[in-house]
Design a protein around this motif. Structure first.
Motif, PDB file in Angstrom:
ATOM      1  N   GLU A 163       0.911  -1.074   0.003  1.00 18.57           N
ATOM      2  CA  GLU A 163       0.014  -0.065   0.067  1.00 18.57           C
ATOM      3  C   GLU A 163       1.026   1.225  -0.065  1.00 18.57           C
ATOM      4  O   GLU A 163       0.565   2.269  -0.651  1.00 18.57           O
ATOM      5  CB  GLU A 163      -0.865  -0.034   1.188  1.00 18.57           C
ATOM      6  CG  GLU A 163      -2.040  -0.990   1.235  1.00 18.57           C
ATOM      7  CD  GLU A 163      -2.895  -1.097   2.393  1.00 18.57           C
ATOM      8  OE1 GLU A 163      -4.161  -1.078   2.347  1.00 18.57           O
ATOM      9  OE2 GLU A 163      -2.273  -0.854   3.764  1.00 18.57           O
ATOM     10  N   ILE A 164       1.941   1.256   0.666  1.00 17.45           N
ATOM     11  CA  ILE A 164       2.807   2.433   0.720  1.00 17.45           C
ATOM     12  C   ILE A 164       3.491   2.738  -0.673  1.00 17.45           C
ATOM     13  O   ILE A 164       3.716   3.695  -0.869  1.00 17.45           O
ATOM     14  CB  ILE A 164       3.932   2.020   1.793  1.00 17.45           C
ATOM     15  CG1 ILE A 164       3.314   2.120   3.307  1.00 17.45           C
ATOM     16  CG2 ILE A 164       5.200   3.054   1.969  1.00 17.45           C
ATOM     17  CD1 ILE A 164       2.931   3.478   3.961  1.00 17.45           C
ATOM     18  N   VAL A 165       3.928   1.645  -1.134  1.00 17.74           N
ATOM     19  CA  VAL A 165       4.609   1.733  -2.356  1.00 17.74           C
ATOM     20  C   VAL A 165       3.704   2.393  -3.706  1.00 17.74           C
ATOM     21  O   VAL A 165       3.874   3.350  -4.569  1.00 17.74           O
ATOM     22  CB  VAL A 165       5.313   0.473  -2.997  1.00 17.74           C
ATOM     23  CG1 VAL A 165       5.625   0.405  -4.409  1.00 17.74           C
ATOM     24  CG2 VAL A 165       6.278   0.150  -1.848  1.00 17.74           C
ATOM     25  N   THR A 166       2.353   1.791  -3.542  1.00 16.52           N
ATOM     26  CA  THR A 166       1.366   2.459  -4.437  1.00 16.52           C
ATOM     27  C   THR A 166       1.035   3.645  -4.095  1.00 16.52           C
ATOM     28  O   THR A 166       1.033   4.475  -5.179  1.00 16.52           O
ATOM     29  CB  THR A 166       0.146   1.316  -4.051  1.00 16.52           C
ATOM     30  OG1 THR A 166       0.456  -0.054  -4.432  1.00 16.52           O
ATOM     31  CG2 THR A 166      -0.864   1.805  -5.232  1.00 16.52           C
ATOM     32  N   VAL A 222      10.896  -0.476   3.329  1.00 14.81           N
ATOM     33  CA  VAL A 222      10.702  -0.908   1.574  1.00 14.81           C
ATOM     34  C   VAL A 222      11.982  -0.511   0.833  1.00 14.81           C
ATOM     35  O   VAL A 222      12.469  -1.250  -0.090  1.00 14.81           O
ATOM     36  CB  VAL A 222       9.703   0.143   1.377  1.00 14.81           C
ATOM     37  CG1 VAL A 222       9.654  -0.183  -0.464  1.00 14.81           C
ATOM     38  CG2 VAL A 222       8.263  -0.572   1.702  1.00 14.81           C
ATOM     39  N   PHE A 223      12.683   0.694   1.177  1.00 16.76           N
ATOM     40  CA  PHE A 223      14.055   0.990   0.624  1.00 16.76           C
ATOM     41  C   PHE A 223      14.989  -0.043   0.679  1.00 16.76           C
ATOM     42  O   PHE A 223      15.679  -0.774  -0.406  1.00 16.76           O
ATOM     43  CB  PHE A 223      14.437   2.232   1.098  1.00 16.76           C
ATOM     44  CG  PHE A 223      13.896   3.570   0.432  1.00 16.76           C
ATOM     45  CD1 PHE A 223      13.280   3.590  -0.474  1.00 16.76           C
ATOM     46  CD2 PHE A 223      14.121   4.682   1.323  1.00 16.76           C
ATOM     47  CE1 PHE A 223      12.751   4.938  -1.112  1.00 16.76           C
ATOM     48  CE2 PHE A 223      13.611   6.046   0.870  1.00 16.76           C
ATOM     49  CZ  PHE A 223      12.779   5.987  -0.435  1.00 16.76           C
ATOM     50  N   VAL A 228      11.263   7.703  -6.283  1.00 13.30           N
ATOM     51  CA  VAL A 228      11.398   7.537  -7.818  1.00 13.30           C
ATOM     52  C   VAL A 228      11.651   6.115  -8.059  1.00 13.30           C
ATOM     53  O   VAL A 228      10.689   5.445  -9.020  1.00 13.30           O
ATOM     54  CB  VAL A 228      12.301   8.611  -8.370  1.00 13.30           C
ATOM     55  CG1 VAL A 228      12.487   8.170 -10.058  1.00 13.30           C
ATOM     56  CG2 VAL A 228      12.065  10.084  -8.188  1.00 13.30           C
ATOM     57  N   GLN A 229      12.588   5.681  -7.610  1.00 18.59           N
ATOM     58  CA  GLN A 229      12.751   4.137  -7.905  1.00 18.59           C
ATOM     59  C   GLN A 229      11.679   3.489  -7.333  1.00 18.59           C
ATOM     60  O   GLN A 229      11.352   2.206  -7.969  1.00 18.59           O
ATOM     61  CB  GLN A 229      14.189   3.854  -7.161  1.00 18.59           C
ATOM     62  CG  GLN A 229      15.490   4.329  -7.903  1.00 18.59           C
ATOM     63  CD  GLN A 229      16.694   3.953  -7.274  1.00 18.59           C
ATOM     64  OE1 GLN A 229      16.701   3.580  -6.025  1.00 18.59           O
ATOM     65  NE2 GLN A 229      17.782   3.570  -7.920  1.00 18.59           N
ATOM     66  N   LEU A 230      11.132   3.641  -6.183  1.00 17.49           N
ATOM     67  CA  LEU A 230       9.796   2.924  -5.642  1.00 17.49           C
ATOM     68  C   LEU A 230       8.661   3.097  -6.826  1.00 17.49           C
ATOM     69  O   LEU A 230       7.816   2.059  -7.197  1.00 17.49           O
ATOM     70  CB  LEU A 230       9.311   3.515  -4.451  1.00 17.49           C
ATOM     71  CG  LEU A 230      10.190   3.056  -3.136  1.00 17.49           C
ATOM     72  CD1 LEU A 230       9.514   3.604  -1.748  1.00 17.49           C
ATOM     73  CD2 LEU A 230      10.627   1.792  -3.272  1.00 17.49           C
ATOM     74  N   THR A 231       8.661   4.359  -7.375  1.00 16.06           N
ATOM     75  CA  THR A 231       7.723   4.415  -8.332  1.00 16.06           C
ATOM     76  C   THR A 231       7.769   3.596  -9.707  1.00 16.06           C
ATOM     77  O   THR A 231       7.030   3.050 -10.188  1.00 16.06           O
ATOM     78  CB  THR A 231       7.652   5.638  -8.791  1.00 16.06           C
ATOM     79  OG1 THR A 231       7.204   6.836  -7.735  1.00 16.06           O
ATOM     80  CG2 THR A 231       6.420   6.183  -9.847  1.00 16.06           C
ATOM     81  N   ILE A 232       9.068   3.666 -10.057  1.00 11.46           N
ATOM     82  CA  ILE A 232       9.541   2.588 -11.127  1.00 11.46           C
ATOM     83  C   ILE A 232       9.075   1.230 -10.674  1.00 11.46           C
ATOM     84  O   ILE A 232       8.568   0.516 -11.887  1.00 11.46           O
ATOM     85  CB  ILE A 232      11.129   2.815 -11.392  1.00 11.46           C
ATOM     86  CG1 ILE A 232      11.315   4.084 -12.157  1.00 11.46           C
ATOM     87  CG2 ILE A 232      11.249   1.682 -12.537  1.00 11.46           C
ATOM     88  CD1 ILE A 232      12.779   4.393 -12.314  1.00 11.46           C
TER      89      ILE A 232
END
Length: 220
Positions: free
Chosen positions: A164-167, A196-197, A206-210
């Motif tokens: 959920e956090i990443v989304t 998560v990192f 940004v990398q989480l978004t990718i």
């Protein structure tokens, strides 16, 4: 007041002069050095320890992608914002994947440049999340299946809450907005993002978004 330290990397001296003048108009940002290409960027970072690097993407020798990857390999890398005249340039996407915190079009306003430096220095998302998400979505759609398979396999390491956090990060929401949506404190959101990192070997939002696009958590 502690000033944010900025390194300018661009092979056009007029661009560097313009950026320097824009940032000099603030009280909290100081340009500590300039470099004319990627080859000069790493030594300049080691020498001047900037908080933020404004990096041109297309340069005569080492380009912005290669320079960003080299900076991210440092023990304590600065935040990198890519400067480009091409908002749909694969170099930009790859630089984001290499660890850049976002990108700015060179025709953006002086205030947008100032705001971008402040935002990425504070660990927030990129300045123009809608443009960045559009870029990421377009290029992820053309990426090879192995990258998607790797991202989907990595989903197994995340808890439901972490997904959920990443989304929500991929949707461009701030920590405060994520906390309000998921009924969490900002401190708890930050803790989840840090975890998560570590799990995804990512360095910024940004990398989480990718990752979210490649794993299918969000779509273009």
């Amino acid at each position: 007041m502690n000033q944010l330290r900025v390194l300018l990397v661009d092979d056009d001296p007029l661009v560097r002069t313009g950026l320097s003048m824009i940032l000099a108009s603030t009280d909290d940002i100081r340009v500590v050095a300039e470099a004319s290409d990627g080859d000069e960027a790493v030594p300049a970072v080691n020498r001047h320890a900037p908080d933020v690097v404004l990096m041109d993407v297309r340069m005569r020798r080492m380009n912005g992608l290669e320079a960003t990857a080299a900076l991210m390999a440092l023990a304590d890398p600065p935040k990198v914002v890519i400067l480009t005249t091409y908002d749909l340039d694969e170099y930009v996407f790859d630089a984001l994947g290499a660890g850049a915190s976002g990108f700015l079009l060179k025709e953006c306003s002086p205030q947008e440049i100032i705001d971008a430096v402040r935002l990425v220095a504070a660990g927030e998302a990129m300045l123009t999340p809608s443009a960045t998400r559009r870029l990421i979505g377009q290029f992820v759609a053309t990426r090879t299946n192995p990258r998607r398979r790797q991202a989907r396999a990595a989903l197994a390491s995340l808890s439901d809450r972490e997904r959920e956090i990443v989304t929500t990060v991929a949707q461009g929401k701030t920590n405060a907005e994520i906390g309000a949506e998921l009924h969490l404190s900002e401190a708890t959101v930050k803790t989840h993002i840090t975890r998560v990192f570590a799990k995804l070997d990512a360095t910024n939002r940004v990398q989480l978004t990718i990752f979210a696009y490649e794993a299918g958590l969000v779509s273009a």
